[in-house]
Design a protein around this motif. Structure first.
Motif, PDB file in Angstrom:
ATOM      1  N   LEU B 101     -50.296 -21.277  25.885  1.00 48.11           N
ATOM      2  CA  LEU B 101     -50.392 -22.505  25.094  1.00 48.11           C
ATOM      3  C   LEU B 101     -49.194 -22.685  24.158  1.00 48.11           C
ATOM      4  O   LEU B 101     -48.621 -23.769  24.103  1.00 48.11           O
ATOM      5  CB  LEU B 101     -51.710 -22.557  24.311  1.00 48.11           C
ATOM      6  CG  LEU B 101     -52.975 -22.737  25.163  1.00 48.11           C
ATOM      7  CD1 LEU B 101     -54.209 -22.822  24.278  1.00 48.11           C
ATOM      8  CD2 LEU B 101     -52.880 -23.964  26.051  1.00 48.11           C
ATOM      9  N   PRO B 102     -48.768 -21.619  23.425  1.00 42.68           N
ATOM     10  CA  PRO B 102     -47.571 -21.801  22.597  1.00 42.68           C
ATOM     11  C   PRO B 102     -46.354 -22.211  23.422  1.00 42.68           C
ATOM     12  O   PRO B 102     -45.586 -23.081  23.013  1.00 42.68           O
ATOM     13  CB  PRO B 102     -47.368 -20.414  21.968  1.00 42.68           C
ATOM     14  CG  PRO B 102     -48.699 -19.785  21.978  1.00 42.68           C
ATOM     15  CD  PRO B 102     -49.389 -20.305  23.204  1.00 42.68           C
ATOM     16  N   SER B 103     -46.187 -21.613  24.616  1.00 44.91           N
ATOM     17  CA  SER B 103     -45.053 -21.976  25.479  1.00 44.91           C
ATOM     18  C   SER B 103     -45.108 -23.454  25.840  1.00 44.91           C
ATOM     19  O   SER B 103     -44.092 -24.159  25.791  1.00 44.91           O
ATOM     20  CB  SER B 103     -45.073 -21.145  26.767  1.00 44.91           C
ATOM     21  OG  SER B 103     -44.723 -19.823  26.500  1.00 44.91           O
ATOM     22  N   ALA B 104     -46.304 -23.927  26.216  1.00 40.85           N
ATOM     23  CA  ALA B 104     -46.453 -25.330  26.614  1.00 40.85           C
ATOM     24  C   ALA B 104     -46.125 -26.261  25.448  1.00 40.85           C
ATOM     25  O   ALA B 104     -45.441 -27.275  25.613  1.00 40.85           O
ATOM     26  CB  ALA B 104     -47.871 -25.576  27.119  1.00 40.85           C
ATOM     27  N   LEU B 105     -46.582 -25.913  24.247  1.00 40.79           N
ATOM     28  CA  LEU B 105     -46.339 -26.768  23.078  1.00 40.79           C
ATOM     29  C   LEU B 105     -44.856 -26.818  22.730  1.00 40.79           C
ATOM     30  O   LEU B 105     -44.322 -27.889  22.427  1.00 40.79           O
ATOM     31  CB  LEU B 105     -47.144 -26.247  21.873  1.00 40.79           C
ATOM     32  CG  LEU B 105     -48.660 -26.353  22.012  1.00 40.79           C
ATOM     33  CD1 LEU B 105     -49.354 -25.762  20.794  1.00 40.79           C
ATOM     34  CD2 LEU B 105     -49.076 -27.810  22.211  1.00 40.79           C
ATOM     35  N   VAL B 106     -44.190 -25.649  22.807  1.00 41.65           N
ATOM     36  CA  VAL B 106     -42.754 -25.604  22.502  1.00 41.65           C
ATOM     37  C   VAL B 106     -41.987 -26.489  23.476  1.00 41.65           C
ATOM     38  O   VAL B 106     -41.095 -27.251  23.087  1.00 41.65           O
ATOM     39  CB  VAL B 106     -42.245 -24.141  22.573  1.00 41.65           C
ATOM     40  CG1 VAL B 106     -40.728 -24.096  22.584  1.00 41.65           C
ATOM     41  CG2 VAL B 106     -42.788 -23.334  21.404  1.00 41.65           C
ATOM     42  N   ALA B 107     -42.350 -26.413  24.765  1.00 38.93           N
ATOM     43  CA  ALA B 107     -41.650 -27.206  25.780  1.00 38.93           C
ATOM     44  C   ALA B 107     -41.868 -28.699  25.554  1.00 38.93           C
ATOM     45  O   ALA B 107     -40.930 -29.498  25.647  1.00 38.93           O
ATOM     46  CB  ALA B 107     -42.132 -26.795  27.168  1.00 38.93           C
ATOM     47  N   GLN B 108     -43.098 -29.081  25.251  1.00 38.27           N
ATOM     48  CA  GLN B 108     -43.381 -30.498  25.016  1.00 38.27           C
ATOM     49  C   GLN B 108     -42.596 -31.007  23.809  1.00 38.27           C
ATOM     50  O   GLN B 108     -42.068 -32.115  23.822  1.00 38.27           O
ATOM     51  CB  GLN B 108     -44.880 -30.714  24.822  1.00 38.27           C
ATOM     52  CG  GLN B 108     -45.664 -30.568  26.125  1.00 38.27           C
ATOM     53  CD  GLN B 108     -47.167 -30.631  25.930  1.00 38.27           C
ATOM     54  OE1 GLN B 108     -47.661 -30.433  24.815  1.00 38.27           O
ATOM     55  NE2 GLN B 108     -47.900 -30.889  27.000  1.00 38.27           N
ATOM     56  N   ALA B 109     -42.502 -30.158  22.784  1.00 39.84           N
ATOM     57  CA  ALA B 109     -41.732 -30.556  21.607  1.00 39.84           C
ATOM     58  C   ALA B 109     -40.250 -30.679  21.950  1.00 39.84           C
ATOM     59  O   ALA B 109     -39.561 -31.582  21.461  1.00 39.84           O
ATOM     60  CB  ALA B 109     -41.942 -29.537  20.477  1.00 39.84           C
ATOM     61  N   ALA B 110     -39.753 -29.787  22.818  1.00 41.90           N
ATOM     62  CA  ALA B 110     -38.331 -29.767  23.155  1.00 41.90           C
ATOM     63  C   ALA B 110     -37.886 -31.057  23.841  1.00 41.90           C
ATOM     64  O   ALA B 110     -36.751 -31.490  23.674  1.00 41.90           O
ATOM     65  CB  ALA B 110     -38.019 -28.561  24.048  1.00 41.90           C
ATOM     66  N   ILE B 111     -38.774 -31.671  24.645  1.00 34.51           N
ATOM     67  CA  ILE B 111     -38.362 -32.906  25.320  1.00 34.51           C
ATOM     68  C   ILE B 111     -39.077 -34.128  24.731  1.00 34.51           C
ATOM     69  O   ILE B 111     -38.977 -35.226  25.262  1.00 34.51           O
ATOM     70  CB  ILE B 111     -38.602 -32.844  26.852  1.00 34.51           C
ATOM     71  CG1 ILE B 111     -40.098 -32.786  27.164  1.00 34.51           C
ATOM     72  CG2 ILE B 111     -37.857 -31.669  27.480  1.00 34.51           C
ATOM     73  CD1 ILE B 111     -40.411 -33.230  28.583  1.00 34.51           C
ATOM     74  N   GLY B 112     -39.809 -33.936  23.653  1.00 33.78           N
ATOM     75  CA  GLY B 112     -40.479 -35.049  23.009  1.00 33.78           C
ATOM     76  C   GLY B 112     -41.569 -35.680  23.872  1.00 33.78           C
ATOM     77  O   GLY B 112     -41.706 -36.904  23.906  1.00 33.78           O
ATOM     78  N   ALA B 113     -42.327 -34.849  24.577  1.00 32.47           N
ATOM     79  CA  ALA B 113     -43.426 -35.367  25.402  1.00 32.47           C
ATOM     80  C   ALA B 113     -44.750 -35.140  24.685  1.00 32.47           C
ATOM     81  O   ALA B 113     -44.938 -34.114  24.041  1.00 32.47           O
ATOM     82  CB  ALA B 113     -43.440 -34.658  26.751  1.00 32.47           C
ATOM     83  N   LYS B 114     -45.628 -36.136  24.777  1.00 35.03           N
ATOM     84  CA  LYS B 114     -46.932 -35.991  24.118  1.00 35.03           C
ATOM     85  C   LYS B 114     -47.949 -35.370  25.061  1.00 35.03           C
ATOM     86  O   LYS B 114     -47.958 -35.664  26.256  1.00 35.03           O
ATOM     87  CB  LYS B 114     -47.434 -37.364  23.673  1.00 35.03           C
ATOM     88  CG  LYS B 114     -46.716 -37.902  22.462  1.00 35.03           C
ATOM     89  CD  LYS B 114     -47.574 -38.974  21.775  1.00 35.03           C
ATOM     90  CE  LYS B 114     -46.862 -39.556  20.581  1.00 35.03           C
ATOM     91  NZ  LYS B 114     -45.672 -40.356  20.987  1.00 35.03           N
ATOM     92  N   ALA B 115     -48.813 -34.503  24.501  1.00 35.63           N
ATOM     93  CA  ALA B 115     -49.901 -33.949  25.294  1.00 35.63           C
ATOM     94  C   ALA B 115     -50.812 -35.089  25.724  1.00 35.63           C
ATOM     95  O   ALA B 115     -50.985 -36.066  24.997  1.00 35.63           O
ATOM     96  CB  ALA B 115     -50.672 -32.926  24.467  1.00 35.63           C
ATOM     97  N   GLY B 116     -51.358 -34.970  26.925  1.00 36.35           N
ATOM     98  CA  GLY B 116     -52.261 -36.005  27.402  1.00 36.35           C
ATOM     99  C   GLY B 116     -51.571 -37.056  28.251  1.00 36.35           C
ATOM    100  O   GLY B 116     -52.230 -37.835  28.940  1.00 36.35           O
ATOM    101  N   THR B 117     -50.221 -37.090  28.233  1.00 35.80           N
ATOM    102  CA  THR B 117     -49.485 -38.017  29.101  1.00 35.80           C
ATOM    103  C   THR B 117     -49.032 -37.242  30.345  1.00 35.80           C
ATOM    104  O   THR B 117     -49.084 -36.011  30.383  1.00 35.80           O
ATOM    105  CB  THR B 117     -48.232 -38.564  28.399  1.00 35.80           C
ATOM    106  OG1 THR B 117     -47.349 -37.475  28.120  1.00 35.80           O
ATOM    107  CG2 THR B 117     -48.597 -39.257  27.089  1.00 35.80           C
ATOM    108  N   LYS B 118     -48.578 -37.974  31.361  1.00 38.46           N
ATOM    109  CA  LYS B 118     -48.062 -37.312  32.580  1.00 38.46           C
ATOM    110  C   LYS B 118     -46.834 -36.471  32.250  1.00 38.46           C
ATOM    111  O   LYS B 118     -46.674 -35.366  32.752  1.00 38.46           O
ATOM    112  CB  LYS B 118     -47.707 -38.374  33.633  1.00 38.46           C
ATOM    113  CG  LYS B 118     -48.883 -38.770  34.499  1.00 38.46           C
ATOM    114  CD  LYS B 118     -49.228 -37.679  35.512  1.00 38.46           C
ATOM    115  CE  LYS B 118     -50.704 -37.750  35.873  1.00 38.46           C
ATOM    116  NZ  LYS B 118     -51.202 -36.507  36.442  1.00 38.46           N
ATOM    117  N   ARG B 119     -45.947 -37.038  31.384  1.00 33.71           N
ATOM    118  CA  ARG B 119     -44.765 -36.279  30.956  1.00 33.71           C
ATOM    119  C   ARG B 119     -45.179 -34.964  30.310  1.00 33.71           C
ATOM    120  O   ARG B 119     -44.615 -33.907  30.590  1.00 33.71           O
ATOM    121  CB  ARG B 119     -43.975 -37.098  29.935  1.00 33.71           C
ATOM    122  CG  ARG B 119     -42.810 -37.891  30.501  1.00 33.71           C
ATOM    123  CD  ARG B 119     -42.294 -38.871  29.471  1.00 33.71           C
ATOM    124  NE  ARG B 119     -41.660 -38.212  28.323  1.00 33.71           N
ATOM    125  CZ  ARG B 119     -40.414 -37.724  28.339  1.00 33.71           C
ATOM    126  NH1 ARG B 119     -39.699 -37.808  29.435  1.00 33.71           N
ATOM    127  NH2 ARG B 119     -39.898 -37.158  27.278  1.00 33.71           N
TER     128      ARG B 119
END
Lengths: 251, 241
Positions: B101-119
């Motif tokens: 989960l921390p890895s996923a959150l860091v990656a989403q933050a790195a590309i500015g993608a919101k959780a819950g979207t396809k991105r």
């Protein structure tokens, strides 16, 4: 492969059967399944990326960010795993502690399974038979996690309303109660053994408490991941010095 | 959406992605499941250890008494965060809360993608792939190769002590970690009181149940925690309004 009958039920030489070549092959097979899955997923994500509104550069950035973020936690798991090698042997540690499960659930399962045979982990009662039953029990428990995932994921995907309507209070309290009850019981069980066991449990608890306090107070996030590793190493050092200096007659 | 078009549409691409990941996710997980069970099964059946089926079932039931709730609750809990494809990764790789989960959150933050979207879903999936590869590499090299070698050179009295005291040195830390992370003081007190009662009162009184002590503690704690829970405040506000 060695002989067809490698075991000796009463022997405490666990590593003689825990490191059999066939177990190594199966452990490496589990790793191969994960690598294959990763490769398939990456290819599928690349193909569908434009449709998901994500560029291939962003996919690469995400992969790298995830990989870097995993280094610390992964090394923490490595430390705990190495400490468990003499108890379970390398193949079982790789699959059970390194992958599917965790140090806490798997050692708890093994301890509970050993108790049903009137034995305890690591001492003179921990024979090859006890190890095999403990390994079987923790693998079956791990398999149940995977079976639940295989069954529930398609249901959740269809948005099964019955699963979502489960009482949230129930979902919060019952699992917490099961975990706390199990580990409280296992912890108190250790206190009933020798003075060395008692001091080891207390040392481990104190080290974890300090790690979590420092992590929280001074905002040192990595200490949270390394807490268990530190607890085990310092706990074992204390156990070793008490055990070998003979200060504690109970050992 | 016409079937005659040769250019793939976004929704068709996403449908293919879903189909590929769920088919291969399931297949690889089933393969891992079979191999992880085959290893202990080999020891039980072919290592001539004289193990009976009854012994295995009793051990499994004792473990099930403790963990069966979590088998079902954990997948349901993590599904909304992980999404279907990553579920098959997460429950095979393990260490979900402290690594994936921390890895996923860091990656989403790195590309500015919101959780819950396809991105966000794709970013998390790639992050878990990255985390998986790092973890597989570290485990095979540092535990599989270096660790096994380390065990052979460490003096026997050190490994003997490690084997003897590894469980108490894990359990103390795990209890503190659980108590702090779950933040359920009421359940914690119930668990400790129940465990103490079972261990110091019940087992000495009825020695035959010693092997079931943990299972009894778990079931009793769960029942007590449920009936002694703090009732939600919404009930009282309803009465006021």
């Amino acid at each position: 492969m060695i002989t067809s009958r490698p075991g000796d039920p009463g022997s405490t030489d666990i590593l003689a059967i825990a490191n059999l070549p066939i177990l190594w092959i199966l452990a490496v097979g589990v790793f191969a399944a994960i690598i294959l899955q990763t490769v398939v997923y990456i290819r599928a994500a690349r193909i569908a990326a434009p449709a998901a509104g994500i560029s291939s550069a962003e996919l690469k950035t995400s992969f790298r960010a995830g990989a870097v973020a995993a280094i610390g936690p992964s090394l923490a798991v490595v430390l705990v795993s190495v400490a468990l090698l003499s108890l379970f042997g390398t193949p079982a540690v790789l699959v059970r502690v390194g992958l599917v499960g965790s140090a806490a659930t798997e050692t708890a399962s093994a301890s509970i399974a050993a108790t049903t045979m009137g034995a305890a982990l690591g001492d003179a009662s921990y024979t090859q038979s006890v190890f095999a039953v403990a390994f079987m029990a923790m693998s079956l428990s791990g398999a149940m996690w995977m079976i639940a995932t295989l069954v529930l994921t398609p249901l959740l995907r269809r948005g099964d309303s019955r699963l979502r309507s489960v009482n949230p209070a129930l979902m919060a309290i019952i699992p917490a109660a099961a975990l706390l009850g199990a580990f409280a019981s296992l912890g108190i069980g250790e206190l009933g053994k020798t003075p060395v066991h008692i001091l080891t449990v207390l040392t481990s608890a104190a080290v974890m408490g300090m790690c979590l306090f420092v992590a929280h107070r001074f905002n040192v996030a990595w200490l949270r991941e390394w807490g268990l590793g530190c607890s085990i190493v310092i706990g074992l050092i204390v156990a070793y010095s008490l055990h070998t200096t003979g200060l504690m007659p109970g050992a | 959406m016409s079937s005659t078009t040769v250019i793939s549409t976004p929704s068709a691409d996403l449908a293919t992605f879903d189909r590929t990941t769920s088919r291969w996710g399931r297949l690889t997980m089933i393969a891992a499941l079979v191999m992880s069970l085959a290893a202990p099964l080999y020891l039980v059946l072919f290592a001539d250890l004289g193990i009976t089926q009854t012994q295995v079932w009793i051990a499994f039931l004792a473990v099930a008494a403790v963990f069966s709730v979590l088998w079902v609750v954990e997948p349901i809990t993590y599904y909304p965060i992980l999404g279907p494809a990553a579920m098959y990764q997460a429950f095979m790789i393990g260490n979900i809360a402290n690594k994936l989960l921390p890895s996923a959150l860091v990656a989403q933050a790195a590309i500015g993608a919101k959780a819950g979207t396809k991105r966000g879903e794709f970013s998390a999936l790639m992050a878990i792939c990255g985390a998986a590869m790092v973890h597989v590499f570290f485990m095979l090299v540092f535990v599989g190769l270096l660790g096994s070698w380390l065990v052979t050179i460490v003096p026997a009295d050190v490994t003997d002590v490690a084997r003897l005291y590894i469980f108490p040195s894990i359990i103390g830390g795990v209890i503190v970690q659980l108590v702090v992370s779950l933040k359920q003081p009421r359940v914690t007190l119930i668990a400790i009181a129940t465990a103490g009662f079972v261990f110091f009162v019940l087992v000495p009184a009825i020695p035959a149940i010693a092997n079931l002590a943990t299972g009894i503690t778990v079931v009793t704690t769960a029942v007590l925690a449920w009936f002694l829970r703090r009732k939600p405040r919404s009930d009282s506000t309803k009465e006021i309004s």
